[in-house]
Design a protein around this motif. Structure first.
Motif, PDB file in Angstrom:
ATOM      1  N   PRO A  18      -4.526  -9.662  -9.325  1.00 28.76           N
ATOM      2  CA  PRO A  18      -4.543  -8.775 -10.495  1.00 28.76           C
ATOM      3  C   PRO A  18      -3.131  -8.434 -10.941  1.00 28.76           C
ATOM      4  CG  PRO A  18      -5.033  -7.543  -8.499  1.00 28.76           C
ATOM      5  CD  PRO A  18      -5.013  -8.987  -8.105  1.00 28.76           C
ATOM      6  N   ASP A  20      -2.497  -5.598 -12.822  1.00 29.77           N
ATOM      7  CA  ASP A  20      -2.414  -4.186 -13.174  1.00 29.77           C
ATOM      8  C   ASP A  20      -2.167  -3.314 -11.948  1.00 29.77           C
ATOM      9  OD1 ASP A  20      -4.875  -4.855 -12.186  1.00 29.77           O
ATOM     10  OD2 ASP A  20      -6.051  -3.866 -13.741  1.00 29.77           O
ATOM     11  N   PHE A  21      -2.720  -3.740 -10.792  1.00 27.46           N
ATOM     12  CA  PHE A  21      -2.497  -3.003  -9.560  1.00 27.46           C
ATOM     13  C   PHE A  21      -2.180  -3.977  -8.421  1.00 27.46           C
ATOM     14  CE2 PHE A  21      -5.166  -0.200 -12.098  1.00 27.46           C
ATOM     15  CZ  PHE A  21      -4.522   1.018 -11.957  1.00 27.46           C
ATOM     16  N   GLU A  23      -2.475  -5.816  -4.796  1.00 29.65           N
ATOM     17  CA  GLU A  23      -3.585  -6.250  -3.971  1.00 29.65           C
ATOM     18  C   GLU A  23      -3.177  -6.189  -2.504  1.00 29.65           C
ATOM     19  OE1 GLU A  23      -4.753 -10.234  -4.730  1.00 29.65           O
ATOM     20  OE2 GLU A  23      -2.803 -11.091  -4.294  1.00 29.65           O
ATOM     21  N   GLU A  24      -4.150  -6.302  -1.625  1.00 31.81           N
ATOM     22  CA  GLU A  24      -3.877  -6.235  -0.198  1.00 31.81           C
ATOM     23  C   GLU A  24      -2.862  -7.305   0.214  1.00 31.81           C
ATOM     24  OE1 GLU A  24      -6.237  -6.474   4.116  1.00 31.81           O
ATOM     25  OE2 GLU A  24      -7.314  -6.841   2.229  1.00 31.81           O
ATOM     26  N   GLU A  60      -5.861   0.853  -0.101  1.00 34.95           N
ATOM     27  CA  GLU A  60      -5.059   1.119  -1.299  1.00 34.95           C
ATOM     28  C   GLU A  60      -5.422   0.156  -2.416  1.00 34.95           C
ATOM     29  OE1 GLU A  60      -0.797   2.834   0.298  1.00 34.95           O
ATOM     30  OE2 GLU A  60      -1.246   0.711   0.620  1.00 34.95           O
ATOM     31  N   ALA A  61      -5.654  -1.125  -2.060  1.00 33.37           N
ATOM     32  CA  ALA A  61      -6.001  -2.127  -3.063  1.00 33.37           C
ATOM     33  C   ALA A  61      -7.350  -1.810  -3.708  1.00 33.37           C
ATOM     34  CB  ALA A  61      -6.026  -3.514  -2.428  1.00 33.37           C
ATOM     35  N   ARG A  62      -8.342  -1.445  -2.887  1.00 28.02           N
ATOM     36  CA  ARG A  62      -9.673  -1.123  -3.423  1.00 28.02           C
ATOM     37  C   ARG A  62      -9.621   0.102  -4.341  1.00 28.02           C
ATOM     38  NH1 ARG A  62     -11.416  -2.446   1.891  1.00 28.02           N
ATOM     39  NH2 ARG A  62     -11.303  -0.236   2.461  1.00 28.02           N
ATOM     40  N   LYS A  64      -7.111   0.971  -6.086  1.00 27.84           N
ATOM     41  CA  LYS A  64      -6.135   0.716  -7.155  1.00 27.84           C
ATOM     42  C   LYS A  64      -5.079   1.820  -7.191  1.00 27.84           C
ATOM     43  CE  LYS A  64      -9.375  -1.889 -10.030  1.00 27.84           C
ATOM     44  NZ  LYS A  64     -10.008  -2.041 -11.349  1.00 27.84           N
ATOM     45  N   ARG A  65      -4.567   2.114  -6.001  1.00 32.29           N
ATOM     46  CA  ARG A  65      -3.653   3.241  -5.845  1.00 32.29           C
ATOM     47  C   ARG A  65      -2.202   2.875  -6.146  1.00 32.29           C
ATOM     48  NH1 ARG A  65      -4.538   5.605  -0.177  1.00 32.29           N
ATOM     49  NH2 ARG A  65      -6.648   5.732  -1.053  1.00 32.29           N
ATOM     50  N   PRO A  67       0.468   0.807  -8.415  1.00 31.19           N
ATOM     51  CA  PRO A  67       0.658   0.055  -9.657  1.00 31.19           C
ATOM     52  C   PRO A  67       1.421  -1.238  -9.433  1.00 31.19           C
ATOM     53  CG  PRO A  67       2.147   1.927  -9.594  1.00 31.19           C
ATOM     54  CD  PRO A  67       1.223   2.083  -8.419  1.00 31.19           C
ATOM     55  N   ILE A  68       1.212  -2.220 -10.301  1.00 30.28           N
ATOM     56  CA  ILE A  68       1.857  -3.530 -10.151  1.00 30.28           C
ATOM     57  C   ILE A  68       3.378  -3.419 -10.240  1.00 30.28           C
ATOM     58  CG2 ILE A  68       1.793  -4.107 -12.601  1.00 30.28           C
ATOM     59  CD1 ILE A  68       1.096  -6.502  -9.659  1.00 30.28           C
TER      60      ILE A  68
END
Length: 204
Positions: A18, A20-21, A23-24, A60-62, A64-65, A67-68
């Motif tokens: 993704p 926008d946020f 990922e793990e 954190e990934a789930r 969406k904590r 930001p990218i």
């Protein structure tokens, strides 16, 4: 080699995750801003700090904590960590194919050390200012260089049917204005494209 590997990682991350946020397995600086640390050996050499990082957790990934804009990728070296997941696997395959091992203290036959560092995957310009300048012809000097301004020259333009965009912004280290303008204008930034644009402009 470092930049080539970094660009390969960035491409793999952009295509496989993704945008926008985080990922793990993505890397982010510790405590947001990052904690500067220097190994004793690096301190003896040139006192170069390497900021500490951690991997984004599944939780954190789930949620969406993260930001990218907080995600960083390593310029490979002996004092940096690699991301986990598909991006880490991709860079490992690439380095094996290039027969490169930047984790070794001394590069064979070259006599230098690659400590490594981190760069943000996505950067945003700051202090953005813009101005629309009207002008009459394409070859009209509508911007002043510092030297011409010091000599008392005045900025051209101000009237006419044509419009030009003057934009100013600030970027962090290892971020490039050409890439920022490419994203802004949605135009290619290659030398070939620039020559094509100039040729078309001259023809008109």
């Amino acid at each position: 080699v470092q930049s080539y590997i970094w660009n390969t990682m960035a491409t793999a991350r952009a295509k496989g995750g993704p945008l926008d946020f985080a990922e793990e397995g993505d890397l982010v600086y510790e405590d947001g801003a990052g904690v500067a640390k220097t190994s004793a050996e690096a301190k003896e050499q040139d006192d170069r700090p390497v900021r500490s990082v951690r991997q984004v957790t599944a939780e954190e990934a789930r949620a969406k904590r993260v930001p990218i804009g907080d995600v960083v990728l390593p310029l490979i070296g002996e004092e940096v960590a690699a991301p986990a997941g598909p991006v880490g696997a991709a860079v490992k395959r690439l380095m094996e194919s290039l027969d490169v091992d930047l984790s070794k203290p001394i590069q064979k036959g070259l006599g230098f050390r690659a400590y490594g560092s981190y760069r943000r995957l996505i950067g945003s310009p700051k202090d953005v200012q813009y101005e629309i300048i009207r002008h009459k012809t394409d070859d009209e000097e509508i911007l002043l260089t510092d030297r011409r301004e010091m000599s008392g020259a005045r900025q051209g333009g101000g009237e006419g049917e044509k419009c030009a965009l003057k934009i100013q912004f600030s970027l962090e280290a290892a971020e490039y204005a050409t890439m920022c303008l490419r994203e802004l204008t949605k135009q290619e930034s290659s030398a070939l494209m620039q020559r094509t644009v100039l040729k078309h402009s001259s023809a008109e």
